[in-house]
Write a protein that holds these residues in place. Structure first.
Motif, short mmCIF file in Angstrom:
data_model
loop_
_atom_site.label_atom_id
_atom_site.label_comp_id
_atom_site.label_asym_id
_atom_site.label_seq_id
_atom_site.Cartn_x
_atom_site.Cartn_y
_atom_site.Cartn_z
N ASN A 15 0.84 -1.19 0.00
CA ASN A 15 0.00 0.00 0.00
C ASN A 15 0.89 1.25 0.00
N ILE A 16 0.67 2.15 -0.95
CA ILE A 16 1.49 3.37 -1.01
C ILE A 16 1.22 4.28 0.18
N VAL A 31 -1.16 10.83 -4.71
CA VAL A 31 -1.12 9.62 -5.54
C VAL A 31 -0.06 9.79 -6.63
N ALA A 34 3.39 9.35 -5.22
CA ALA A 34 3.68 7.97 -4.85
C ALA A 34 3.85 7.06 -6.07
N PRO A 36 1.91 4.80 -7.97
CA PRO A 36 1.63 3.36 -7.77
C PRO A 36 1.77 2.55 -9.06
N ILE A 39 -3.48 0.30 -9.43
CA ILE A 39 -4.55 1.06 -8.77
C ILE A 39 -5.79 0.18 -8.74
#
Length: 103
Positions: A15-16, A31, A34, A36, A39
């Motif tokens: 989990n970011i 977001v 980070a 990811p 998603i």
């Protein structure tokens, strides 16, 4: 600190926002910072939440968006910590590691 974080970890992901505590409000900027690789969305009030994420210009630089690793997970089973959560957990694991799941 949430069952959603635990689900991500059980499915084999990271989990970011794992360092955060409790249910948090996340900005688009956080977001983006980070970046990811995957998603997951459980949004059910849009006709196609995955398509909305994939086509949002502000998210175009994200690894998950560029590689089209954006997945819809079942809203009911992912948003309630009950016996049906296994449905969402399996959806997450299959999305992250499709090669481990036979057809």
């Amino acid at each position: 600190d949430t069952f959603m974080n635990e689900m991500i970890e059980l499915a084999g992901g990271k989990n970011i926002f794992a360092s955060e505590s409790g249910w948090i409000t996340v900005s688009e900027e956080q977001v983006i910072a980070a970046d990811p690789a995957v998603i997951f969305t459980s949004v059910n009030y849009l006709p196609d939440a995955v398509d909305e994420i994939l086509n949002r210009p502000t998210l175009a630089s994200l690894t998950a968006v560029k590689e089209k690793h954006v997945y819809q997970i079942d809203t009911d089973s992912s948003n309630q910590a009950n016996e049906y959560i296994i449905i969402a957990l399996e959806e997450m694991a299959k999305a992250m590691y499709p090669e481990l799941w036979p057809n």
